[in-house]
Design an enzyme around this catalytic site. Structure first.
Site, PDB file in Angstrom:
ATOM      1  N   GLY A  68     121.731  11.784  60.772  1.00 21.65           N
ATOM      2  CA  GLY A  68     120.823  10.878  61.453  1.00 21.65           C
ATOM      3  C   GLY A  68     121.317   9.457  61.304  1.00 21.65           C
ATOM      4  O   GLY A  68     122.061   9.143  60.367  1.00 21.65           O
ATOM      5  N   LEU A 127     123.489   6.799  54.590  1.00 24.29           N
ATOM      6  CA  LEU A 127     124.736   6.140  54.965  1.00 24.29           C
ATOM      7  C   LEU A 127     124.721   4.654  54.609  1.00 24.29           C
ATOM      8  O   LEU A 127     125.780   4.057  54.455  1.00 24.29           O
ATOM      9  CB  LEU A 127     124.979   6.316  56.468  1.00 24.29           C
ATOM     10  CG  LEU A 127     125.147   7.757  56.954  1.00 24.29           C
ATOM     11  CD1 LEU A 127     125.328   7.785  58.471  1.00 24.29           C
ATOM     12  CD2 LEU A 127     126.318   8.436  56.262  1.00 24.29           C
ATOM     13  N   HIS A 168     113.071  10.382  57.267  1.00 22.25           N
ATOM     14  CA  HIS A 168     114.069   9.440  56.747  1.00 22.25           C
ATOM     15  C   HIS A 168     114.445   8.413  57.810  1.00 22.25           C
ATOM     16  O   HIS A 168     114.477   7.204  57.535  1.00 22.25           O
ATOM     17  CB  HIS A 168     115.299  10.239  56.290  1.00 22.25           C
ATOM     18  CG  HIS A 168     116.389   9.417  55.699  1.00 22.25           C
ATOM     19  ND1 HIS A 168     116.774   9.522  54.384  1.00 22.25           N
ATOM     20  CD2 HIS A 168     117.217   8.482  56.236  1.00 22.25           C
ATOM     21  CE1 HIS A 168     117.765   8.684  54.139  1.00 22.25           C
ATOM     22  NE2 HIS A 168     118.067   8.050  55.263  1.00 22.25           N
TER      23      HIS A 168
END
Length: 214
Positions: A68, A127, A168
């Protein structure tokens, strides 16, 4: 590469960001854009520019790699995110985590709400917080509303790992990182994860590190 100038009109900033081609730079924790929240998408980009931006998010997510990516993670404060999960994990892990493949999806103006009271806790990474993971307890099932990139309405219930992914990414759009919801004692480096905590659930980590699971 520096982030596009915050003073420029949004479309111009995105054109500047896309100009080099290829994956976009991912913003790391500590950059205010990850904490300011986002502007609701309401046609600020021409259809062709929106399509290019969505494609750049997809390319960047794949290159990272991740499952994502939210627009603020590339420095753009718009309420847009993308998800995709081929779920390349062993069957035992997939079963324990409710991880099933998810096709590429674009989430525009997403909002979620819990469905029921069940919660599930697993390690998560991000990330924008490279090198670390921590256990986050989240609703096991959520209803996600919003739209896709074509303006078609979205109203869908997600369960298991897909529910975790959409929570998230939607949290990113509200200026929240997974660490804000994480169990602090669970914080582990990627090296520690590889060495110690590869089990399907975090039960062993909870016992060893001294935190409770729901």
């Amino acid at each position: 590469m520096a982030s596009p100038s915050a003073r420029a009109p949004l479309a111009d900033r995105i054109e500047e960001l896309l100009a080099p081609g290829g994956p976009l730079p991912i913003v790391a924790a500590g950059d205010p854009v990850l904490r300011r929240g986002t502007e609701r998408y309401d046609g600020q980009l021409a259809p062709a520019l929106l399509a290019r931006f969505v494609e750049a998010l997809r390319v960047t997510m794949h290159a990272a790699p991740g499952v994502g990516l939210a627009a603020p993670q590339v420095g753009v404060p718009l309420r847009i995110a993308v998800i995709e999960d081929p779920a390349p994990v062993p069957e035992e892990i997939a079963a324990a985590r409710g991880r099933v493949p998810q096709p590429f999806r674009v989430l525009v103006n997403p909002v979620y709400e819990p469905v029921g009271t069940a919660r599930a806790a697993f390690f998560e990474g991000c990330l924008s917080v490279p090198g670390w993971q921590a256990v986050v307890a989240r609703p096991a099932s959520v209803r996600l509303t919003g739209a896709d990139e074509h303006g078609h309405p979205l109203d869908e219930v997600f369960t298991g790992w897909p529910a975790r992914i959409v929570q998230h990414e939607t949290d990113h759009l509200d200026g929240m990182l997974y660490l804000d919801r994480a169990e602090p004692r669970s914080l582990s480096s990627n090296a520690a994860m590889t060495e110690r905590w590869t089990q399907p659930t975090p039960a062993t980590a909870a016992e060893a590190l001294g935190f409770e699971l729901p």
